[in-house]
Scaffold this active site. Structure first.
Site, PDB file in Angstrom:
ATOM      1  N   SER A 163      -4.280   6.589 -17.485  1.00 42.25           N
ATOM      2  CA  SER A 163      -4.365   7.140 -16.132  1.00 42.25           C
ATOM      3  C   SER A 163      -5.789   7.581 -15.808  1.00 42.25           C
ATOM      4  CB  SER A 163      -3.421   8.328 -15.972  1.00 42.25           C
ATOM      5  OG  SER A 163      -3.755   9.353 -16.879  1.00 42.25           O
ATOM      6  N   HIS A 220       0.907   2.677 -15.276  1.00 41.44           N
ATOM      7  CA  HIS A 220       0.909   4.129 -15.470  1.00 41.44           C
ATOM      8  C   HIS A 220       2.267   4.687 -15.095  1.00 41.44           C
ATOM      9  CE1 HIS A 220      -0.151   8.356 -13.984  1.00 41.44           C
ATOM     10  NE2 HIS A 220      -0.064   8.391 -15.294  1.00 41.44           N
ATOM     11  N   GLU A 236       2.641   3.133 -11.520  1.00 45.36           N
ATOM     12  CA  GLU A 236       1.483   2.574 -10.831  1.00 45.36           C
ATOM     13  C   GLU A 236       1.006   1.339 -11.594  1.00 45.36           C
ATOM     14  OE1 GLU A 236      -1.022   6.075  -8.881  1.00 45.36           O
ATOM     15  OE2 GLU A 236      -0.754   6.372 -11.022  1.00 45.36           O
ATOM     16  N   ASN A 240      -2.667  10.670  -9.832  1.00 44.29           N
ATOM     17  CA  ASN A 240      -3.480  11.741 -10.411  1.00 44.29           C
ATOM     18  C   ASN A 240      -4.669  12.128  -9.533  1.00 44.29           C
ATOM     19  OD1 ASN A 240      -1.983  12.472 -12.653  1.00 44.29           O
ATOM     20  ND2 ASN A 240      -2.882  10.905 -13.952  1.00 44.29           N
TER      21      ASN A 240
END
Length: 292
Positions: A121, A142, A154, A192
């Site tokens: 990530s 991710h 993701e 994130n």
């Protein structure tokens, strides 16, 4: 969505690896959980089994289905044991050299058609893919944490990711019940980029006395509609993991919003990492990471 069951290797039996292994075994695939540390591997397998056992006790899964899922999980400590893998999901520590080395070594073990997924990530998918002689088969996937409970993955392409690898990745993730979003190969991807600064602001608000952990969690779930408040979520993710991700993103982006507040360093130093240690922002009798 259904697909022919595959043999899938998950590299790393920590929080993310065991969570991803849970998802894949539950999805009907033979799952090889790899870790060089035998104790760590045993803990990872226990975490997966604990999730299925608790799902049964909560009435979310019948006992036969849970036992079948557990039977699909096999722990291994040698890369050579992964030769039959059709998909490899790398979920080891966020270290570029380590990830590149693993993919390079696996080049000589698995089939050239084996998909390589990295759960990074914070690191470049392109950089990780450069460790393989076949970077076209490397895709960033991710899994949002906790992987067994969160639907989203993701998907990020490296510079040389092939169209066939992209399609096969989406098909595979659909087979384990995941919702996918495609994002650029950039630090933090989508989730994130938003989540880490927000969590840091919540921690800073708690530290400044704006509210209690309970009141902030209640405000977020009650007014914003989040399924879990920030402090419950941080306890599941682990304060050490939050610190690592936040620090790495800060180092790359140089945006102060990503730098973890002082409370995080104090909690990590004290060993108050969250649910896995029995104490974080809250205390827990049940330390199973994916318990509810």
């Amino acid at each position: 969505m259904t697909t022919t069951p595959k043999t899938v290797a998950v590299l790393g039996a920590g929080t993310m690896g065991s969570g991803i292994a849970t998802v894949i075994a539950r999805g009907g695939h033979r799952t090889l959980l790899f870790d060089v540390d035998e104790d760590g591997l045993s803990r990872g397998i226990a975490t997966v089994h604990g999730f299925f056992d608790k799902s049964v006790s909560l009435g979310k899964l019948d006992a036969a289905t849970a036992e079948n899922a557990k039977s699909r999980l096999v722990g291994v400590t040698a890369l050579s044991d992964l030769a039959s893998a059709e998909v490899v999901v790398e979920a080891v520590y966020e270290d570029l050299a380590l990830k590149k080395d693993l993919f390079g070594r696996l080049d000589d073990i698995v089939s050239p058609s084996t998909l390589f997924h990295t759960n990074t990530s914070t690191l470049s998918v392109t950089g990780i893919a450069s460790g393989s002689r076949l970077p076209e088969r490397v895709v960033g996937t991710h899994y949002c944490n906790p992987a067994p409970l969160m639907k989203l993955v993701e998907v990020a392409h490296g510079r040389h990711t092939a169209d066939w690898a992209h399609k096969a990745t989406l098909d595979f993730l659909g087979s384990v019940g995941k919702t996918t979003v495609v994002t650029k190969d950039r630090p933090g991807f989508i989730v994130n980029r938003f989540l880490i600064p927000w969590e840091n602001r919540c921690i800073a608000a708690l530290e400044s006395g704006l509210g209690t952990k309970e009141s902030i969690d209640t405000a977020v779930t009650g007014a914003l509609g989040h399924p879990m408040g920030p402090f419950r979520l941080l306890d599941v993710v682990g304060l050490d993991i939050h610190q690592q991700v936040a620090t790495r993103l800060y180092e790359q982006l140089r945006d102060p919003r990503f730098f973890p507040p002082p409370m995080v360093e104090r909690m990590v130093a004290a060993g108050d990492l969250g649910r896995k240690t029995g104490r974080g922002f809250y205390t827990y009798d049940d330390t199973r990471l994916f318990g509810s």
